[in-house]
Design an enzyme around this catalytic site. Structure first.
Site, PDB file in Angstrom:
ATOM      1  N   ARG A  63       2.870 -73.893 -34.481  1.00  0.00           N
ATOM      2  CA  ARG A  63       2.863 -73.841 -33.020  1.00  0.00           C
ATOM      3  C   ARG A  63       1.506 -74.277 -32.471  1.00  0.00           C
ATOM      4  NH1 ARG A  63       4.249 -67.648 -32.582  1.00  0.00           N
ATOM      5  NH2 ARG A  63       2.386 -67.774 -33.881  1.00  0.00           N
ATOM      6  N   LYS A 172       8.157 -65.136 -49.768  1.00  0.00           N
ATOM      7  CA  LYS A 172       8.583 -63.753 -49.808  1.00  0.00           C
ATOM      8  C   LYS A 172       7.992 -63.000 -48.616  1.00  0.00           C
ATOM      9  CE  LYS A 172       5.976 -60.718 -51.591  1.00  0.00           C
ATOM     10  NZ  LYS A 172       4.610 -60.463 -51.131  1.00  0.00           N
ATOM     11  N   HIS A 202       5.332 -65.796 -56.619  1.00  0.00           N
ATOM     12  CA  HIS A 202       4.259 -66.538 -57.296  1.00  0.00           C
ATOM     13  C   HIS A 202       3.885 -65.915 -58.646  1.00  0.00           C
ATOM     14  CE1 HIS A 202       1.582 -63.544 -55.378  1.00  0.00           C
ATOM     15  NE2 HIS A 202       0.677 -63.876 -56.287  1.00  0.00           N
ATOM     16  N   ASP A 259       6.362 -55.233 -50.530  1.00  0.00           N
ATOM     17  CA  ASP A 259       5.346 -56.267 -50.751  1.00  0.00           C
ATOM     18  C   ASP A 259       5.214 -56.618 -52.232  1.00  0.00           C
ATOM     19  OD1 ASP A 259       3.263 -57.957 -49.702  1.00  0.00           O
ATOM     20  OD2 ASP A 259       1.800 -56.596 -50.582  1.00  0.00           O
ATOM     21  N   HIS A 264       7.486 -58.831 -57.245  1.00  0.00           N
ATOM     22  CA  HIS A 264       6.641 -59.138 -58.407  1.00  0.00           C
ATOM     23  C   HIS A 264       6.907 -58.199 -59.594  1.00  0.00           C
ATOM     24  CE1 HIS A 264       4.761 -61.685 -55.568  1.00  0.00           C
ATOM     25  NE2 HIS A 264       3.907 -60.837 -55.072  1.00  0.00           N
ATOM     26  N   LYS A 364      -2.503 -50.584 -53.577  1.00  0.00           N
ATOM     27  CA  LYS A 364      -3.744 -51.188 -53.062  1.00  0.00           C
ATOM     28  C   LYS A 364      -4.861 -50.160 -53.213  1.00  0.00           C
ATOM     29  CE  LYS A 364      -1.923 -54.829 -50.419  1.00  0.00           C
ATOM     30  NZ  LYS A 364      -2.130 -56.086 -51.153  1.00  0.00           N
TER      31      LYS A 364
HETATM   32  P1  NDP Z   1       0.205 -65.788 -41.503  1.00  0.00           P
HETATM   33  O1  NDP Z   1       0.317 -64.486 -40.775  1.00  0.00           O
HETATM   34  O2  NDP Z   1      -1.153 -66.358 -41.707  1.00  0.00           O
HETATM   35  O3  NDP Z   1       1.139 -66.798 -40.708  1.00  0.00           O
HETATM   36  C1  NDP Z   1       1.279 -68.174 -41.051  1.00  0.00           C
HETATM   37  C2  NDP Z   1       1.440 -68.981 -39.774  1.00  0.00           C
HETATM   38  O4  NDP Z   1       2.698 -68.674 -39.198  1.00  0.00           O
HETATM   39  C3  NDP Z   1       0.412 -68.661 -38.731  1.00  0.00           C
HETATM   40  O5  NDP Z   1      -0.766 -69.399 -38.916  1.00  0.00           O
HETATM   41  C4  NDP Z   1       1.122 -69.035 -37.461  1.00  0.00           C
HETATM   42  O6  NDP Z   1       1.040 -70.436 -37.264  1.00  0.00           O
HETATM   43  C5  NDP Z   1       2.560 -68.698 -37.770  1.00  0.00           C
HETATM   44  N1  NDP Z   1       2.899 -67.371 -37.256  1.00  0.00           N
HETATM   45  C6  NDP Z   1       2.234 -66.213 -37.429  1.00  0.00           C
HETATM   46  N2  NDP Z   1       2.865 -65.204 -36.825  1.00  0.00           N
HETATM   47  C7  NDP Z   1       3.959 -65.718 -36.267  1.00  0.00           C
HETATM   48  C8  NDP Z   1       5.015 -65.172 -35.512  1.00  0.00           C
HETATM   49  N3  NDP Z   1       5.073 -63.876 -35.229  1.00  0.00           N
HETATM   50  N4  NDP Z   1       5.986 -65.998 -35.091  1.00  0.00           N
HETATM   51  C9  NDP Z   1       5.937 -67.287 -35.383  1.00  0.00           C
HETATM   52  N5  NDP Z   1       4.958 -67.857 -36.095  1.00  0.00           N
HETATM   53  C10 NDP Z   1       3.981 -67.093 -36.540  1.00  0.00           C
HETATM   54  O7  NDP Z   1       0.993 -65.653 -42.863  1.00  0.00           O
HETATM   55  P2  NDP Z   1       0.504 -65.936 -44.333  1.00  0.00           P
HETATM   56  O8  NDP Z   1      -0.001 -67.329 -44.405  1.00  0.00           O
HETATM   57  O9  NDP Z   1      -0.354 -64.832 -44.780  1.00  0.00           O
HETATM   58  O10 NDP Z   1       1.868 -65.799 -45.149  1.00  0.00           O
HETATM   59  C11 NDP Z   1       2.896 -66.735 -45.033  1.00  0.00           C
HETATM   60  C12 NDP Z   1       4.072 -66.296 -45.874  1.00  0.00           C
HETATM   61  O11 NDP Z   1       3.653 -66.211 -47.221  1.00  0.00           O
HETATM   62  C13 NDP Z   1       4.601 -64.906 -45.523  1.00  0.00           C
HETATM   63  O12 NDP Z   1       5.979 -64.906 -45.707  1.00  0.00           O
HETATM   64  C14 NDP Z   1       3.931 -63.997 -46.540  1.00  0.00           C
HETATM   65  O13 NDP Z   1       4.701 -62.850 -46.806  1.00  0.00           O
HETATM   66  C15 NDP Z   1       3.881 -64.909 -47.756  1.00  0.00           C
HETATM   67  N6  NDP Z   1       2.808 -64.586 -48.687  1.00  0.00           N
HETATM   68  C16 NDP Z   1       1.515 -64.535 -48.243  1.00  0.00           C
HETATM   69  C17 NDP Z   1       0.501 -64.252 -49.118  1.00  0.00           C
HETATM   70  C18 NDP Z   1      -0.913 -64.221 -48.671  1.00  0.00           C
HETATM   71  O14 NDP Z   1      -1.770 -63.874 -49.499  1.00  0.00           O
HETATM   72  N7  NDP Z   1      -1.223 -64.556 -47.421  1.00  0.00           N
HETATM   73  C19 NDP Z   1       0.763 -64.002 -50.555  1.00  0.00           C
HETATM   74  C20 NDP Z   1       2.159 -64.122 -50.922  1.00  0.00           C
HETATM   75  C21 NDP Z   1       3.121 -64.405 -49.996  1.00  0.00           C
HETATM   76  P3  NDP Z   1       1.168 -71.109 -35.838  1.00  0.00           P
HETATM   77  O15 NDP Z   1       0.760 -70.104 -34.801  1.00  0.00           O
HETATM   78  O16 NDP Z   1       0.233 -72.265 -35.913  1.00  0.00           O
HETATM   79  O17 NDP Z   1       2.576 -71.515 -35.721  1.00  0.00           O
HETATM   80  C1  BG6 Z   2       1.316 -60.976 -52.464  1.00  0.00           C
HETATM   81  C2  BG6 Z   2       1.216 -59.746 -51.616  1.00  0.00           C
HETATM   82  O1  BG6 Z   2       2.643 -61.294 -52.699  1.00  0.00           O
HETATM   83  O2  BG6 Z   2       0.673 -60.750 -53.710  1.00  0.00           O
HETATM   84  C3  BG6 Z   2      -0.228 -59.334 -51.428  1.00  0.00           C
HETATM   85  O3  BG6 Z   2       1.792 -60.005 -50.338  1.00  0.00           O
HETATM   86  C4  BG6 Z   2      -0.916 -59.195 -52.762  1.00  0.00           C
HETATM   87  O4  BG6 Z   2      -0.305 -58.104 -50.712  1.00  0.00           O
HETATM   88  C5  BG6 Z   2      -0.699 -60.441 -53.599  1.00  0.00           C
HETATM   89  O5  BG6 Z   2      -2.295 -58.973 -52.535  1.00  0.00           O
HETATM   90  C6  BG6 Z   2      -1.241 -60.242 -54.995  1.00  0.00           C
HETATM   91  O6  BG6 Z   2      -1.185 -61.456 -55.690  1.00  0.00           O
HETATM   92  P1  BG6 Z   2      -2.191 -61.754 -56.891  1.00  0.00           P
HETATM   93  O7  BG6 Z   2      -1.756 -63.074 -57.392  1.00  0.00           O
HETATM   94  O8  BG6 Z   2      -3.562 -61.759 -56.287  1.00  0.00           O
HETATM   95  O9  BG6 Z   2      -2.012 -60.643 -57.857  1.00  0.00           O
END
Ligand code: NDP
Ligand code: BG6
Length: 514
Positions: A63, A172, A202, A259, A264, A364
């Protein structure tokens, strides 16, 4: 000669991955945390290994209004900060020249039409059909509109029936309970064929998790003892020393069970406990995982003697430094009932595992970051060494260290040199770093590449995720009915609540201190 095994990508290794067709990877949620920390660095490292298809293109979608040039700059910063290899301009430049950004809402039909036009124009410039790989890396609340947008715009159907058919990687958590996972599976199935779908976990991309398959099935010494006759219990630990950091908002909707445990840790259990698959093709491996997940008995949900413990971290010390408790973290409600720790005692009802408890825990702010699978064997029968108080025979244990310090360890009893007979447990170690060096690929590198070549072995099938939700959904319903009752606390930097220790005492077991 049957060379089918040599054709299988899991066996063939990365050389076969060089066969990925021309691909445009589109990342939804491209301004997000996961994109910066994992996905862009993974693409960069694949470029370093020369494993990206020659006509590879990257399109970020979100967005936020980000010009192409700024997105390239953000990607460069992400590589500098998070890549396992140092940033090299000449390598990234080749990818950056083919990197673009498309701004739009995830539920905005017009935005998906623009995305399609962008993909078609890249394809036209190449003069060849390209496959599109859509990576859904947004919060789960927008998974559904994105999938629907891919359907209504026709993007999901591009080149279907050929080796350039579109594919989708879905992050996920896949759903938040059984009903929502089933609903999401229905949406997925209305837009994609299952072979186009890659539900990511992952942990399956981690080298050590893949090695579990190899160690189990490429060695003959384990199979005869891998069952209830010899195994006393199995302990699976996925512990983190980090807190929720800036992800408090997300975590409040999730908790340790959604989570980490539902995905996992349950995957680690499935790979440990499944029967040998007939082959390493995706369906055979996933069939076996589903079978074992379905054989887990429903959990006993009661506060004193039940199979489930949950806890929340209070303030404590990590690395000698004081850290706040969970309810003081940014984005967390003071009266939060979200668990940051879960421990489970599972029983698998089948011929191999009947009577062997599987203990799972994840939390955690625990004492240290460590993930391991430990198979604890029964003590030897008889009393050859039981006459003396000096002799303590420990149970043999085979532990797979998933991270850090990847490897495996066998714990044996050995005689301490000397004129008396005294016994001490000793460890035989295999360490990846010592044997293979330290520069192993990150999980996301392997998984993005596998999706590009269409190999789903290390991804989750729809029925697999449902089988896992079926087990944990009643726990969430029970917790909802309890409110805060039964929520244990543990000091940050400890090994979790005392109640989790009691969970094992019933069977005269105790948690390892890995
Ligand atoms: P973010 O919260 O950083 O969101 C990713 C992007 O999605 C944002 O930059 C934003 O982009 C858009 N976004 C955020 N909130 C909303 C909303 N409420 N509605 C619509 N768009 C939104 O997420 P992550 O990058 O941390 O995670 C992405 C996915 O990966 C999730 O499903 C998470 O569970 C999974 N995941 C994340 C991990 C991590 O370490 N971060 C590890 C494993 C899995 P914009 O505003 O530009 O559209
Ligand atoms: C993600 C969880 O799937 O796995 C996080 O959303 C967690 O909360 C992460 O920290 C852990 O991954 P790794 O590879 O660092 O063990």
């Amino acid at each position: 000669m049957d060379n089918s095994s040599s054709r299988h990508p899991f066996l063939a290794g990365l050389s076969k991955h060089r066969g990925a067709p021309p691909t445009i990877v589109v990342i939804f949620g491209a301004s997000g945390d996961l994109t910066a920390r994992k996905l862009i660095p993974a693409i960069y490292n694949l470029a370093c290994d020369n494993l990206l298809p020659s006509d590879f293109h990257l399109v970020g979608f979100g967005r936020s209004k980000v010009p192409d040039e700024e997105f390239r700059k953000l990607a460069e910063e992400a590589i500098t900060q998070f890549s396992r290899r140092p940033y090299q301009e000449e390598i990234w430049k080749r990818v950056a020249e083919r990197t673009f950004y498309e701004a739009g809402g995830y539920d905005e039909g017009e935005a998906f039409v623009r995305l399609r036009e962008r993909i078609e124009s890249i394809e036209k410039s190449l003069g060849n059909p390209v496959q599109s790989l859509f990576y859904v890396s947004t919060p789960p609340s927008v998974f559904r509109p994105i999938l629907e947008g891919l359907g209504s715009s026709g993007l999901a159907k591009r080149h279907r029936g050929t080796d350039r058919a579109s594919k989708v990687i879905i992050e996920k958590p896949f759903g938040r309970d059984l009903a929502s996972a089933q609903e999401l599976n229905r949406v997925v199935a209305s837009v994609f064929e299952e072979k186009q779908v890659f539900r990511i976990d992952h942990y399956l991309g981690k080298e050590t998790v893949q090695d579990l398959l190899v160690q189990r099935f490429a060695n003959t010494i384990f199979e005869p003892i891998w069952n209830r006759r010899y195994v006393d219990c199995v302990q699976i630990t996925v512990a983190e020393d980090l807190g929720v950091g800036t992800r408090g908002g997300y975590y409040e909707q999730s908790g340790a069970m959604r989570d980490m445990i539902q995905n996992h840790t349950m995957q680690l259990l499935a790979l440990t406990a499944m029967e040998p698959p007939v082959s390493l093709d995706p369906e055979s491996v996933r069939d076996e995982k589903v079978k074992v997940l379905k054989a887990i008995r429903p959990l006993d949900l009661s506060l004193e003697e039940g199979d489930v413990v949950r806890g929340q971290y209070a303030e404590g010390l990590i690395g000698g430094k004081k850290v706040p408790g969970y309810t003081q973290e940014q984005g967390v409600k003071e009266e939060s009932t979200t668990e940051t720790y879960t421990a489970l005692r599972l029983k698998i009802s089948n011929w191999r595992w009947e009577g062997v408890p599987f203990y799972l825990r994840s939390g955690k702010r625990m004492a240290r970051r460590v993930s391991e699978i430990a198979i604890q064997f029964k003590r030897p029968p008889g009393h050859l060494f039981a006459e003396s108080d000096l002799i303590q025979v420990s149970p043999n244990t085979l532990a797979f260290q998933i991270q850090p310090d990847e490897g495996s360890t066998v714990l044996l009893n050995s005689k301490i040199p000397g004129l008396e007979t005294r016994v001490q447990p000793v460890k035989m170690h295999f360490r990846y770093k010592t044997t293979f060096g330290s520069n192993t690929p990150e999980a996301y590198e392997r998984l993005v590449l596998d999706a590009m070549i269409g190999d789903g072995t290390l991804f989750i099938r729809g029925d697999e995720t449902e089988a896992s939700w079926k087990l944990v959904t009643p726990v969430h319903e029970w917790w909802n009915s309890l409110g805060i009752r039964g929520m244990e606390t543990y000091a940050a930097g400890s090994w979790g609540p005392l109640a989790a220790e009691r969970l094992l005492w019933k069977n005269k077991h105790q948690w390892r201190r890995p």
